[in-house]
Every structure is written in structure tokens, then in C-alpha cells.
Motif scaffolding. Structure first.
Motif, PDB file in Angstrom:
ATOM      1  N   LEU A  74     -34.044  16.466  13.356  1.00 23.54           N
ATOM      2  CA  LEU A  74     -33.992  15.546  13.690  1.00 23.54           C
ATOM      3  C   LEU A  74     -32.541  14.457  13.374  1.00 23.54           C
ATOM      4  CD1 LEU A  74     -37.936  14.481  13.240  1.00 23.54           C
ATOM      5  CD2 LEU A  74     -36.593  15.689  15.133  1.00 23.54           C
ATOM      6  N   GLY A 133     -34.655   7.735   1.908  1.00 28.12           N
ATOM      7  CA  GLY A 133     -35.297   8.719   3.253  1.00 28.12           C
ATOM      8  C   GLY A 133     -36.590   8.394   3.581  1.00 28.12           C
ATOM      9  N   GLY A 134     -37.001   8.676   4.792  1.00 24.32           N
ATOM     10  CA  GLY A 134     -38.171   8.127   5.389  1.00 24.32           C
ATOM     11  C   GLY A 134     -39.531   8.605   4.513  1.00 24.32           C
ATOM     12  N   SER A 135     -39.467   9.638   4.009  1.00 18.90           N
ATOM     13  CA  SER A 135     -40.770  10.088   2.832  1.00 18.90           C
ATOM     14  C   SER A 135     -40.609   8.845   1.941  1.00 18.90           C
ATOM     15  CB  SER A 135     -40.305  11.453   2.553  1.00 18.90           C
ATOM     16  OG  SER A 135     -40.320  12.399   3.123  1.00 18.90           O
ATOM     17  N   ASN A 138     -41.908   5.465   3.628  1.00 16.78           N
ATOM     18  CA  ASN A 138     -43.403   5.585   4.041  1.00 16.78           C
ATOM     19  C   ASN A 138     -44.206   5.448   2.511  1.00 16.78           C
ATOM     20  OD1 ASN A 138     -43.088   6.115   6.868  1.00 16.78           O
ATOM     21  ND2 ASN A 138     -43.010   8.164   6.713  1.00 16.78           N
ATOM     22  N   HIS A 171     -46.130  12.771   9.974  1.00 14.31           N
ATOM     23  CA  HIS A 171     -44.860  13.484   9.304  1.00 14.31           C
ATOM     24  C   HIS A 171     -45.866  14.007   8.011  1.00 14.31           C
ATOM     25  CE1 HIS A 171     -41.395  13.984   6.426  1.00 14.31           C
ATOM     26  NE2 HIS A 171     -40.879  14.530   7.597  1.00 14.31           N
ATOM     27  N   SER A 173     -45.017  13.981   5.037  1.00 15.78           N
ATOM     28  CA  SER A 173     -45.051  12.865   3.723  1.00 15.78           C
ATOM     29  C   SER A 173     -45.896  12.046   3.619  1.00 15.78           C
ATOM     30  CB  SER A 173     -43.724  11.926   3.889  1.00 15.78           C
ATOM     31  OG  SER A 173     -43.793  11.195   5.145  1.00 15.78           O
ATOM     32  N   ALA A 226     -41.644   8.004  16.308  1.00 16.34           N
ATOM     33  CA  ALA A 226     -41.968   9.189  17.232  1.00 16.34           C
ATOM     34  C   ALA A 226     -42.556  10.373  16.380  1.00 16.34           C
ATOM     35  CB  ALA A 226     -41.104   9.462  18.231  1.00 16.34           C
ATOM     36  N   THR A 228     -42.838  14.225  14.867  1.00 11.77           N
ATOM     37  CA  THR A 228     -41.783  15.108  14.576  1.00 11.77           C
ATOM     38  C   THR A 228     -41.816  16.291  15.636  1.00 11.77           C
ATOM     39  OG1 THR A 228     -42.443  14.705  12.339  1.00 11.77           O
ATOM     40  CG2 THR A 228     -40.968  16.530  12.825  1.00 11.77           C
ATOM     41  N   ASP A 253     -44.279   4.361  10.972  1.00  6.91           N
ATOM     42  CA  ASP A 253     -43.416   5.168  10.483  1.00  6.91           C
ATOM     43  C   ASP A 253     -42.604   5.517  11.672  1.00  6.91           C
ATOM     44  OD1 ASP A 253     -41.963   7.387   9.715  1.00  6.91           O
ATOM     45  OD2 ASP A 253     -43.564   8.835   9.554  1.00  6.91           O
ATOM     46  N   ALA A 255     -39.349   6.252  11.178  1.00  3.07           N
ATOM     47  CA  ALA A 255     -38.340   7.207  10.651  1.00  3.07           C
ATOM     48  C   ALA A 255     -37.588   7.920  11.597  1.00  3.07           C
ATOM     49  CB  ALA A 255     -38.964   7.911   9.736  1.00  3.07           C
ATOM     50  N   TYR A 256     -38.169   8.247  12.626  1.00  4.06           N
ATOM     51  CA  TYR A 256     -37.513   9.050  13.783  1.00  4.06           C
ATOM     52  C   TYR A 256     -37.151   8.165  14.929  1.00  4.06           C
ATOM     53  CZ  TYR A 256     -36.742  12.794  17.231  1.00  4.06           C
ATOM     54  OH  TYR A 256     -36.222  13.633  18.257  1.00  4.06           O
ATOM     55  N   ASN A 282     -35.150   5.417  10.100  1.00  2.00           N
ATOM     56  CA  ASN A 282     -34.075   6.041   9.553  1.00  2.00           C
ATOM     57  C   ASN A 282     -32.733   5.734  10.175  1.00  2.00           C
ATOM     58  OD1 ASN A 282     -35.659   7.289   7.433  1.00  2.00           O
ATOM     59  ND2 ASN A 282     -35.575   9.200   8.338  1.00  2.00           N
ATOM     60  N   HIS A 284     -30.282   7.408   9.872  1.00  3.04           N
ATOM     61  CA  HIS A 284     -29.679   8.674   9.839  1.00  3.04           C
ATOM     62  C   HIS A 284     -30.116   9.891  10.963  1.00  3.04           C
ATOM     63  CE1 HIS A 284     -32.716   9.592   6.768  1.00  3.04           C
ATOM     64  NE2 HIS A 284     -32.734  10.836   7.486  1.00  3.04           N
ATOM     65  N   LYS A 285     -30.958   9.448  11.506  1.00  8.10           N
ATOM     66  CA  LYS A 285     -31.661  10.367  12.632  1.00  8.10           C
ATOM     67  C   LYS A 285     -31.080   9.881  14.123  1.00  8.10           C
ATOM     68  CE  LYS A 285     -35.593  12.168  10.242  1.00  8.10           C
ATOM     69  NZ  LYS A 285     -36.942  12.374  10.073  1.00  8.10           N
TER      70      LYS A 285
HETATM   71  C1  LIG Z   1     -37.784  12.570   9.620  1.00  4.72           C
HETATM   72  C2  LIG Z   1     -39.090  12.086   9.341  1.00  4.72           C
HETATM   73  C3  LIG Z   1     -39.549  11.501   8.167  1.00  4.72           C
HETATM   74  C4  LIG Z   1     -39.028  11.826   6.827  1.00  4.72           C
HETATM   75  O1  LIG Z   1     -37.804  11.094   6.672  1.00  4.72           O
HETATM   76  P1  LIG Z   1     -36.909  11.766   5.899  1.00  4.72           P
HETATM   77  O2  LIG Z   1     -35.880  10.843   5.594  1.00  4.72           O
HETATM   78  O3  LIG Z   1     -36.467  13.134   5.986  1.00  4.72           O
HETATM   79  O4  LIG Z   1     -37.417  11.787   4.271  1.00  4.72           O
HETATM   80  C5  LIG Z   1     -40.886  10.589   7.945  1.00  4.72           C
HETATM   81  N1  LIG Z   1     -41.392  10.646   9.316  1.00  4.72           N
HETATM   82  C6  LIG Z   1     -41.023  11.047  10.630  1.00  4.72           C
HETATM   83  C7  LIG Z   1     -41.720  10.764  11.855  1.00  4.72           C
HETATM   84  C8  LIG Z   1     -40.054  11.688  10.369  1.00  4.72           C
HETATM   85  O5  LIG Z   1     -39.599  12.288  11.783  1.00  4.72           O
END
Ligand SMILES: *Cc1c(COP(=O)(O)O)cnc(C)c1O
Length: 452
Positions: A74, A133-135, A138, A171, A173, A226, A228, A253, A255-256, A282, A284-285
């Protein structure tokens, strides 16, 4: 250092050239690394030429996630202005716990957090931080929820039988974080998704009612924006109503897919996000900053302090809490992940970030259109997503993805949804053009024809 920068420039130029000429790298099998690369650490120093050769070989053998042929995860692509910020952050080497050590970078981070809060649409002031990071963002969301609903938890351990909820498509996490938080993995409920991969509201309510009847205390819903595999957006408005009704914490969440906040065209996908108790995204995605840049914001400022602050007289010397973000962060020493996002944002504006997001959705449309108009393909995913899940001519997706990788043709992964396995193409590289997407299919088809 100046000599090292010259080495940097030489290696970077070779990398850019290789990215253009070869695309993704042909992988070196792990067992043969020792023969191909000079990785051993020896007792004695080596001279600069040998050092530079070892480092160049290493860099040129590493998977190239910034090329037009990387679709594996992602993230992807390289935003020059963002990499520039990242490189300068490394040279400056600040730590983001205090104003004394972070200086104006603390304000850079605050600006990003406040702007994101505005874009999500929070009606009250929010507070936030950037974690690794997203983990981890979260995790912070779940921790705040835990401490709000069982304030003694952080001192005495668990007193209340808390249970949390998340979609089966969310995810991984979330499960790990339930363990990290001391809830226990078994106290997260994984709610079934509908046929498009969104969390089923009927199943969610049914499970909550059942847990209440069993004497449990529902405290937390994780909504994914959204997912994964399919890139599906959970219905945030409905989830927020359920959270209100049962007095639960709503974590988004994002993150994505949280980056849709930047796009006028797609932000409707997270309608209701401003009702969340915590929101993560995130950069970075979808936005293409270097890994990692994960943001969390919450309107419950006190919760962020309650869960993460700790006095330390050796660290917090002078300046108030509001400019010492170490008081609200997960770790102690913390990288400056803000600058690379700021340099990108500063250079292209909020509008430019929105254009990146729109462009990725357009690339996804190109890919879906291609698949739909070609009978050799089966499409398994849906519109309004940059995840395109498909199979080609009943060829095993695992086999095809693995062979494409092993032969250094391109990098793409496979996923599963409701028992079906498929190739998962992610159009998350904002530097790609529609031609690059067509090229992806051309390479895949040529390869499949020649192999079979
Ligand atoms: C990538 C992702 C994460 C985790 O993010 P990291 O930065 O890789 O730790 C959490 N939730 C979702 C929905 C993601 O796509």
C-alpha cells in the motif's frame, strides 16, 4: 561528511538509472546473498573504494519500491520534495520530545496535525502526534479508549471486562494491539463484512447486544478506511451512531485511505470521520512520503495526556507541555517524521495533495476499465477503491505473482476475500501514468503466455 555526500550522489544516480532501465530488481535468493554481496562485518577498517563498491552493490540489489513496476503493497513511488525533507531531517537528527531539542520542527508537526484536524472536519480543537506507523497510531487509539473506559487499568491492571469490535477485514494490528493493551486478543470481536468488504452493521449490533447480555463492557469500535485487501470504507456515520448509543469509543483506522480528506471528490468516502474519537492516517501510503509518517488526532486532549504522559525531570526542562510533545507520544526519542510531509505539502499545497489522491483513483479506474473490457479477466473488487483485485485466465494468482517477482518483471501481491484468492493491484504510486497501468497488464499477459 562532504565526501560521504559525494558517495551518496554517485549511488543515488546509479539507483535512479537502474530504476529506469530495469524496473524492480531481480531478487537475490537469501541463501546466495553471501556470495553476491559483501555483507560481512570484519575487524579491520576497509578503504573507501571497497566500501563504496559494497554499498553500491547492496543498494542496487535491494527491491525498488519507487519504480513504475512496484504494486506490491500500500505504498510506492517517490516524491522528490518529500525525500528532500526526509534527508534533511536525518542530517538535523532532532528528537521530537521537547521544544528545546526539536525547535521549530515542533511547530511544523503541530501545523500538520492542526491542518489534518481541519480537513477531517472536527468541530472542536484536537491534539495529536506522529508515531512510527499505522499499527502504532492504532495502538494509541485503543489505549486512549481503554483508559477512558477503565481509568484504573493503567495502574491496577484490568478491572472491567472490556470488549472491542473491528471488521474481519481490518488490519492485523488491531489484534496485536488488543494483546499489547492487556485486553487479550480474545476480547476483540471480528465482525463479518458485507459483499463489498464493509463491516456489517447488523452483525455488529447483534454482537454488542450479546456481549452486554453476557456482562461484558463494549468500549471500542475500530472503523477501517480503507481495508487492506479490497480498499473498502466502513460506514462511519452509522458506526458513530452505534458508538453514541452504546457509549463506545470510535477509532477510525485511516492508515491507508484516510488521505481522501485531501480530495474534494473522494472525501465523501469517510463522511462522519469528524465524529470519531480518534483518527489515524498514514502519509506514507497514498501521499507517497517516505516510510513512516503516521498521524493520530483526537478531540479528547486529556485522554492523550492521561494515557501517554509521564513526568521525567531529566527530560522536561523548561517550556510548557503544549510544546513538549514527548508528553503525548508513545516513545521517548522520536524521529522527525513531520518534515518530509511538510516539505511535500508546502511545495504542492493542499490542492496538490488532493490531486495525488484523485490521480490514484483515476489510475484505478483505468485498471478496472481494462479488466472489465477484457474477457480473460475476472474482477473481484469494487469502484471507489484503489485496490484492484482480479484473476487472469484461471491462472493461479500465487504462482503468477511469485514468478513475476522471481524473474524481476514486476512486484504485485495476492489477497483473499470470502474464500477467493486473487491478484491485488494497488494504484498507490501517484507518479504512475495510465500508460504504466497498461504496461503492467502487458507484462503480466506476456509473462503468463510464455510460461503456460
Ligand atoms: C498499512 C495499514 C496499517 C498499518 O500501518 P503501518 O504504518 O504499516 O504500521 C493499519 N491499518 C490499515 C488499514 C493499513 O492499511
Amino acid at each position: 561528511m562532504n565526501k560521504d555526500l559525494e558517495i551518496f550522489n554517485r549511488i543515488a544516480n546509479k539507483l535512479f538509472e537502474a530504476e529506469k532501465q530495469e524496473g524492480v530488481v531481480k531478487p537475490v535468493p537469501f541463501e546466495t546473498l553471501k556470495k553476491v554481496l559483501d555483507l560481512d562485518l570484519d575487524c579491520a577498517a576497509i578503504d573507501d573504494d571497497i566500501f563504496e563498491k559494497a554499498l553500491t552493490d547492496l543498494v542496487l540489489s535491494t527491491p525498488r519500491t519507487s519504480t513504475t513496476l512496484f504494486f506490491n503493497q500500500l505504498f510506492g513511488g517517490r516524491k522528490g520534495k518529500s525525500s528532500l525533507g526526509e534527508l534533511l531531517a536525518v542530517l538535523l537528527n532532532n528528537s521530537m520530545y521537547t521544544y528545546k531539542v526539536g525547535g521549530p520542527m515542533i511547530a511544523v508537526e503541530k501545523n500538520i496535525l492542526n491542518k489534518i484536524s481541519e480537513l477531517v472536519g472536527f468541530k472542536t480543537e484536537t491534539l495529536g502526534t506522529i508515531a512510527s506507523g499505522g499499527s502504532m497510531t492504532n495502538y494509541m487509539g485503543m489505549m486512549m479508549a481503554r483508559d477512558k473506559y477503565d481509568p484504573d487499568f493503567r495502574n491496577k491492571g484490568q478491572q472491567v471486562p472490556l470488549v472491542g469490535y473491528s471488521s474481519i477485514e481490518s488490519h492485523y494490528s488491531i489484534a496485536k494491539n488488543a494483546a499489547f493493551c492487556g485486553l487479550g486478543r480474545d476480547n476483540m470481536r471480528y465482525i463479518l463484512s458485507d459483499e463489498c468488504g464493509k463491516m456489517s452493521m447488523e452483525d455488529l449490533v447483534e454482537q454488542i447486544e450479546k456481549d452486554i447480555a453476557d456482562g461484558k463492557r463494549p468500549f471500542f469500535i475500530n472503523a477501517t478506511a480503507a481495508t487492506t485487501v479490497l480498499g473498502a470504507f466502513d460506514p462511519l456515520l452509522e458506526i458513530s451512531k452505534i458508538c453514541k448509543k452504546y457509549d463506545m469509543w470510535m477509532h477510525v483506522d485511516g492508515a491507508y485511505g484516510g488521505s481522501v480528506i485531501f480530495s474534494e471528490k473522494y472525501k465523501h468516502l469517510i463522511e462522519g470521520a469528524h465524529l470519531a474519537d480518534s483518527f489515524t492516517v498514514n502519509a506514507h501510503k497514498m501521499l507517497g512520503t517516505p516510510i513512516t509518517c503516521s498521524i493520530i488526532i483526537t478531540p479528547h486532549k486529556k485522554c492523550l495526556y492521561d494515557s501517554f504522559s509521564n513526568d521525567a525531570s531529566y527530560l522536561y526542562q523548561g517550556d510548557g507541555d503544549d510544546i513538549n510533545p514527548g508528553k503525548i507520544s508513545l516513545q521517548c526519542g522520536r524521529r522527525n517524521d513531520a518534515l518530509k510531509f511538510w516539505t511535500l505539502w508546502k511545495s504542492i499545497g493542499t490542492q496538490g495533495l488532493g490531486e495525488i489522491v484523485n490521480h490514484e483513483f483515476e489510475l484505478a479506474d483505468v485498471a478496472r476499465e481494462y479488466i472489465r473490457s477484457n474477457p480473460d479477466y475476472t474482477l473481484y473488487s469494487f469502484d471507489d477503491s484503489i485496490n484492484i483485485c482480479f484473476n487472469y485466465k484461471n491462472i493461479s494468482p500465487e504462482l503468477l505473482c511469485n514468478q513475476l517477482y522471481e524473474e524481476g518483471k514486476l512486484m504485485v501481491g495476492y489477497g483473499k476475500f470470502k474464500g477467493q484468492t486473487f491478484i491485488r493491484l494497488i494504484t498507490v504510486n501517484g507518479n504512475n501514468s495510465p500508460k504504466d497501468i497498461e504496461e503492467f497488464f502487458r507484462i503480466l499477459e506476456d509473462f503468463a503466455e510464455n510460461k503456460n
